[in-house]
Design a protein around this motif. Structure first.
Motif, mmCIF file in Angstrom:
data_model
loop_
_atom_site.group_PDB
_atom_site.id
_atom_site.type_symbol
_atom_site.label_atom_id
_atom_site.label_comp_id
_atom_site.label_asym_id
_atom_site.label_seq_id
_atom_site.Cartn_x
_atom_site.Cartn_y
_atom_site.Cartn_z
ATOM 1 N N LEU A 140 52.398 33.681 57.293
ATOM 2 C CA LEU A 140 53.251 33.582 55.770
ATOM 3 C C LEU A 140 51.905 32.536 55.654
ATOM 4 N N PHE A 141 51.287 31.706 56.340
ATOM 5 C CA PHE A 141 50.880 31.056 55.707
ATOM 6 C C PHE A 141 49.123 31.342 55.233
ATOM 7 N N TYR A 142 48.672 32.503 56.114
ATOM 8 C CA TYR A 142 48.081 34.061 55.866
ATOM 9 C C TYR A 142 48.509 34.690 54.981
ATOM 10 N N ARG A 143 49.483 34.567 53.951
ATOM 11 C CA ARG A 143 49.439 36.162 53.368
ATOM 12 C C ARG A 143 48.775 37.028 52.643
ATOM 13 N N LEU A 144 48.591 37.846 52.248
ATOM 14 C CA LEU A 144 47.623 38.493 51.338
ATOM 15 C C LEU A 144 49.095 38.740 50.252
ATOM 16 N N ASN A 145 47.846 38.727 49.065
ATOM 17 C CA ASN A 145 48.878 39.419 47.711
ATOM 18 C C ASN A 145 50.047 37.924 47.373
ATOM 19 N N SER A 146 49.235 36.374 48.132
ATOM 20 C CA SER A 146 50.253 35.822 47.468
ATOM 21 C C SER A 146 49.786 34.392 46.471
ATOM 22 N N TYR A 147 50.170 33.635 46.194
ATOM 23 C CA TYR A 147 49.623 31.851 45.717
ATOM 24 C C TYR A 147 48.898 31.591 46.241
ATOM 25 N N TRP A 148 49.032 31.366 47.240
ATOM 26 C CA TRP A 148 48.009 30.489 48.336
ATOM 27 C C TRP A 148 46.943 31.156 48.564
ATOM 28 N N PHE A 149 47.205 32.011 48.946
ATOM 29 C CA PHE A 149 45.823 33.019 50.420
ATOM 30 C C PHE A 149 45.265 33.873 49.244
ATOM 31 N N ILE A 150 43.703 33.909 49.306
ATOM 32 C CA ILE A 150 43.119 35.234 48.696
ATOM 33 C C ILE A 150 41.561 35.841 49.027
ATOM 34 N N THR A 151 41.960 37.498 50.061
ATOM 35 C CA THR A 151 40.343 37.860 50.632
ATOM 36 C C THR A 151 39.761 37.226 49.883
ATOM 37 N N ALA A 152 38.840 37.355 51.010
ATOM 38 C CA ALA A 152 36.930 37.368 50.490
ATOM 39 C C ALA A 152 37.215 38.401 49.437
ATOM 40 N N ASP A 153 37.325 39.936 49.628
ATOM 41 C CA ASP A 153 37.327 40.871 48.736
ATOM 42 C C ASP A 153 37.397 40.514 47.647
ATOM 43 N N GLN A 154 39.010 39.380 47.172
ATOM 44 C CA GLN A 154 39.264 39.741 46.310
ATOM 45 C C GLN A 154 38.915 38.305 45.271
ATOM 46 N N LEU A 155 38.425 37.331 46.389
ATOM 47 C CA LEU A 155 37.357 35.643 45.949
ATOM 48 C C LEU A 155 36.193 36.742 45.312
ATOM 49 N N ILE A 156 35.275 37.736 46.146
ATOM 50 C CA ILE A 156 34.637 38.352 45.600
ATOM 51 C C ILE A 156 34.174 39.104 44.088
ATOM 52 N N GLU A 157 35.102 40.093 44.321
ATOM 53 C CA GLU A 157 35.585 40.643 42.982
ATOM 54 C C GLU A 157 35.849 39.699 41.528
ATOM 55 N N LEU A 158 36.463 38.500 41.699
ATOM 56 C CA LEU A 158 36.488 37.461 40.911
ATOM 57 C C LEU A 158 36.307 36.377 40.922
ATOM 58 N N LEU A 159 34.957 36.368 41.421
ATOM 59 C CA LEU A 159 33.547 35.349 41.370
ATOM 60 C C LEU A 159 32.572 36.637 40.129
ATOM 61 N N ASN A 160 32.751 37.632 40.933
ATOM 62 C CA ASN A 160 31.593 38.639 39.769
ATOM 63 C C ASN A 160 32.496 39.214 38.157
ATOM 64 N N SER A 161 33.536 38.928 38.601
ATOM 65 C CA SER A 161 34.306 38.437 36.698
ATOM 66 C C SER A 161 34.038 37.502 35.869
ATOM 67 N N LYS A 162 33.850 36.967 36.893
ATOM 68 C CA LYS A 162 33.044 35.348 35.951
ATOM 69 C C LYS A 162 32.025 35.333 35.070
ATOM 70 N N GLY A 163 31.385 36.097 35.485
ATOM 71 C CA GLY A 163 29.753 36.385 35.201
ATOM 72 C C GLY A 163 30.077 37.086 34.471
ATOM 73 N N GLU A 164 30.840 37.512 34.167
ATOM 74 C CA GLU A 164 30.938 39.183 33.878
ATOM 75 C C GLU A 164 31.528 38.446 31.935
ATOM 76 N N ASN A 165 32.761 37.404 31.927
ATOM 77 C CA ASN A 165 33.239 36.892 30.965
ATOM 78 C C ASN A 165 32.586 35.935 30.920
ATOM 79 N N ASN A 166 31.165 35.613 31.093
ATOM 80 C CA ASN A 166 30.461 34.659 30.857
ATOM 81 C C ASN A 166 29.854 34.951 29.383
#
Length: 166
Positions: A140-166
């Motif tokens: 439950l605490f480390y649940r994939l696709n939840s509002y409270w936990f993000i995988t390292a791959d998801q975080l990297i994808e999110l950070l890379n998309s931040k750079g594209e939106n600037n």
């Protein structure tokens, strides 16, 4: 006495290397205190950029926290320039697993709690293995696709998309 403990290790670390600036240490942060050897916690890895230690409430047989040695805020405070740091956190987690004879990296969870669901604001990667042996609460605490936990791959994808939106 607490002030002496907080000051001495930081001074020792700074004298060893100029790449650990004073502003990279938050004396109120438990993880800063751990990486500066103020808590008696065994460091499984420690260099100028990355440190690793066991989670005090393990969610799996192998549960490690991989943190920047210098204080860095939580996931929401990161930008595209932090992608190499996040990748290094993951690589260090994999090295620690291999040193502890965990070779099946397909049964490992690498991720971060998403604010406000993190108990410590110092960026920390949870490395849990084998993920298939996590108990009910850990799943439950480390649940994939939840509002409270993000995988390292998801975080990297999110950070890379931040750079594209600037």
């Amino acid at each position: 006495m607490a002030g002496v403990e907080a000051t001495q290790p930081a001074q020792v670390d700074i004298s060893k290397t100029s790449s650990v600036p004073t502003e990279g240490y938050d004396k109120k942060c438990i993880f800063c205190r751990i990486v500066n050897n103020e808590m008696g916690t065994e460091l499984l890895h420690c260099d100028e950029e990355i440190s690793c230690f066991r989670d005090i409430k393990p969610g799996a047989p192998h549960h490690y926290l991989v943190v920047p040695t210098k204080h860095v805020g939580n996931c929401k405070s990161l930008s595209k320039e932090h992608v190499p740091l996040v990748k290094r956190l993951v690589d260090t987690g994999k090295e620690i697993l291999q040193k502890n004879n965990v070779t099946d990296l397909s049964d490992v969870r690498f991720g971060f709690h998403w604010p406000p669901f993190c108990s410590v604001t110092h960026l920390h990667l949870h490395v849990l293995a084998p993920a298939s042996q996590m108990g009910f609460m850990s799943r439950l605490f480390y649940r994939l696709n939840s509002y409270w936990f993000i995988t390292a791959d998801q975080l990297i994808e999110l950070l890379n998309s931040k750079g594209e939106n600037n």
